[in-house]
Design a protein around this motif. Structure first.
Motif, short mmCIF file in Angstrom:
data_model
loop_
_atom_site.label_atom_id
_atom_site.label_comp_id
_atom_site.label_asym_id
_atom_site.label_seq_id
_atom_site.Cartn_x
_atom_site.Cartn_y
_atom_site.Cartn_z
N ILE A 78 0.84 -1.19 0.00
CA ILE A 78 0.00 0.00 0.00
C ILE A 78 0.88 1.25 0.00
O ILE A 78 1.78 1.38 0.80
CB ILE A 78 -0.94 0.01 1.23
CG1 ILE A 78 -1.88 -1.18 1.18
CG2 ILE A 78 -1.70 1.30 1.31
CD1 ILE A 78 -2.71 -1.35 2.41
N ASN A 79 0.59 2.13 -0.93
CA ASN A 79 1.31 3.38 -1.05
C ASN A 79 0.32 4.51 -0.71
O ASN A 79 -0.72 4.64 -1.36
CB ASN A 79 1.82 3.50 -2.49
CG ASN A 79 2.55 4.78 -2.75
OD1 ASN A 79 2.15 5.85 -2.33
ND2 ASN A 79 3.63 4.66 -3.50
N LEU A 80 0.63 5.30 0.32
CA LEU A 80 -0.30 6.34 0.75
C LEU A 80 -0.63 7.34 -0.34
O LEU A 80 -1.76 7.81 -0.44
CB LEU A 80 0.25 7.06 1.98
CG LEU A 80 0.26 6.23 3.26
CD1 LEU A 80 0.87 7.02 4.41
CD2 LEU A 80 -1.13 5.77 3.63
N THR A 81 0.33 7.65 -1.18
CA THR A 81 0.07 8.58 -2.28
C THR A 81 -0.98 8.01 -3.22
O THR A 81 -1.88 8.73 -3.66
CB THR A 81 1.37 8.87 -3.05
OG1 THR A 81 2.32 9.43 -2.15
CG2 THR A 81 1.12 9.85 -4.19
N GLN A 82 -0.90 6.71 -3.50
CA GLN A 82 -1.89 6.07 -4.37
C GLN A 82 -3.27 6.11 -3.72
O GLN A 82 -4.27 6.34 -4.41
CB GLN A 82 -1.50 4.63 -4.65
CG GLN A 82 -0.31 4.47 -5.55
CD GLN A 82 0.11 3.02 -5.68
OE1 GLN A 82 0.13 2.27 -4.71
NE2 GLN A 82 0.44 2.63 -6.90
N ILE A 83 -3.34 5.89 -2.42
CA ILE A 83 -4.63 5.91 -1.72
C ILE A 83 -5.26 7.29 -1.84
O ILE A 83 -6.44 7.42 -2.19
CB ILE A 83 -4.46 5.51 -0.25
CG1 ILE A 83 -4.07 4.04 -0.15
CG2 ILE A 83 -5.74 5.79 0.54
CD1 ILE A 83 -3.67 3.58 1.22
N HIS A 84 -4.48 8.33 -1.58
CA HIS A 84 -5.02 9.68 -1.67
C HIS A 84 -5.42 10.03 -3.10
O HIS A 84 -6.46 10.65 -3.33
CB HIS A 84 -4.01 10.69 -1.12
CG HIS A 84 -3.74 10.50 0.34
ND1 HIS A 84 -4.69 10.73 1.30
CD2 HIS A 84 -2.64 10.08 0.99
CE1 HIS A 84 -4.19 10.47 2.48
NE2 HIS A 84 -2.94 10.07 2.32
N SER A 125 -12.81 20.86 5.59
CA SER A 125 -11.34 20.87 5.66
C SER A 125 -10.78 19.47 5.90
O SER A 125 -9.68 19.16 5.43
CB SER A 125 -10.86 21.84 6.75
OG SER A 125 -11.35 21.45 8.02
N ASN A 126 -11.53 18.62 6.60
CA ASN A 126 -11.09 17.23 6.79
C ASN A 126 -11.01 16.52 5.45
O ASN A 126 -10.04 15.82 5.17
CB ASN A 126 -12.02 16.47 7.72
CG ASN A 126 -11.90 16.90 9.16
OD1 ASN A 126 -11.07 17.71 9.50
ND2 ASN A 126 -12.76 16.36 10.00
N ILE A 127 -12.03 16.71 4.63
CA ILE A 127 -12.05 16.06 3.31
C ILE A 127 -10.87 16.57 2.49
O ILE A 127 -10.18 15.79 1.83
CB ILE A 127 -13.37 16.34 2.57
CG1 ILE A 127 -14.58 15.86 3.39
CG2 ILE A 127 -13.36 15.69 1.19
CD1 ILE A 127 -14.58 14.39 3.73
N ILE A 169 -7.89 14.30 0.80
CA ILE A 169 -7.61 14.33 -0.64
C ILE A 169 -6.17 14.77 -0.92
O ILE A 169 -5.50 14.23 -1.79
CB ILE A 169 -8.61 15.27 -1.36
CG1 ILE A 169 -10.05 14.78 -1.18
CG2 ILE A 169 -8.27 15.40 -2.85
CD1 ILE A 169 -10.33 13.37 -1.64
N LYS A 170 -5.69 15.74 -0.17
CA LYS A 170 -4.33 16.23 -0.38
C LYS A 170 -3.28 15.28 0.17
O LYS A 170 -2.12 15.37 -0.20
CB LYS A 170 -4.15 17.61 0.28
CG LYS A 170 -4.88 18.72 -0.41
CD LYS A 170 -4.47 20.08 0.12
CE LYS A 170 -4.82 20.24 1.57
NZ LYS A 170 -4.58 21.60 2.09
N GLY A 171 -3.69 14.39 1.04
CA GLY A 171 -2.73 13.44 1.61
C GLY A 171 -2.11 13.90 2.90
O GLY A 171 -1.16 13.28 3.37
N ASP A 172 -2.65 14.95 3.49
CA ASP A 172 -2.14 15.42 4.77
C ASP A 172 -2.53 14.49 5.91
O ASP A 172 -1.82 14.38 6.91
CB ASP A 172 -2.66 16.82 5.10
CG ASP A 172 -2.24 17.87 4.09
OD1 ASP A 172 -1.19 17.67 3.44
OD2 ASP A 172 -2.95 18.87 3.94
N LYS A 173 -3.70 13.87 5.77
CA LYS A 173 -4.24 13.00 6.82
C LYS A 173 -4.93 11.80 6.18
O LYS A 173 -5.38 11.87 5.04
CB LYS A 173 -5.29 13.73 7.66
CG LYS A 173 -4.77 14.90 8.44
CD LYS A 173 -5.90 15.52 9.24
CE LYS A 173 -5.44 16.74 10.01
NZ LYS A 173 -6.53 17.37 10.75
#
Length: 76
Positions: A2-8, A34-36, A40-44
């Motif tokens: 799993i790659n977090l960038t791919q998930i986002h 702001s959570n969404i 989407i940006k991959g911050d969280k």
């Protein structure tokens, strides 16, 4: 793996194809827009229950978002 960038990226793509805005998704989830944006940006990463609800609302398979392409055999 799993790659977090791919998930986002997959979350962003799923939202785009759903026709919903970040605000509309946030309202359906009962969270701030702001959570969404952070998801989407991959911050969280969303909590598991929020992730499950996002998948349900966007009508997407969580396995696809999590980049899971193989079935794991049960441990005996």
């Amino acid at each position: 793996m799993i790659n977090l960038t791919q998930i986002h990226d997959k979350l962003a793509d799923a939202l785009k194809h759903s026709g919903l805005t970040q605000t509309e998704l946030a309202n359906r989830l009962g969270v701030k827009q702001s959570n969404i944006s952070h998801y989407i940006k991959g911050d969280k990463m969303p909590a598991l229950d929020t992730f499950a609800n996002i998948c349900a609302i966007l009508d997407i398979d969580s396995n696809d978002i999590l980049c899971i392409t193989q079935t794991v055999d049960k441990i005996k």
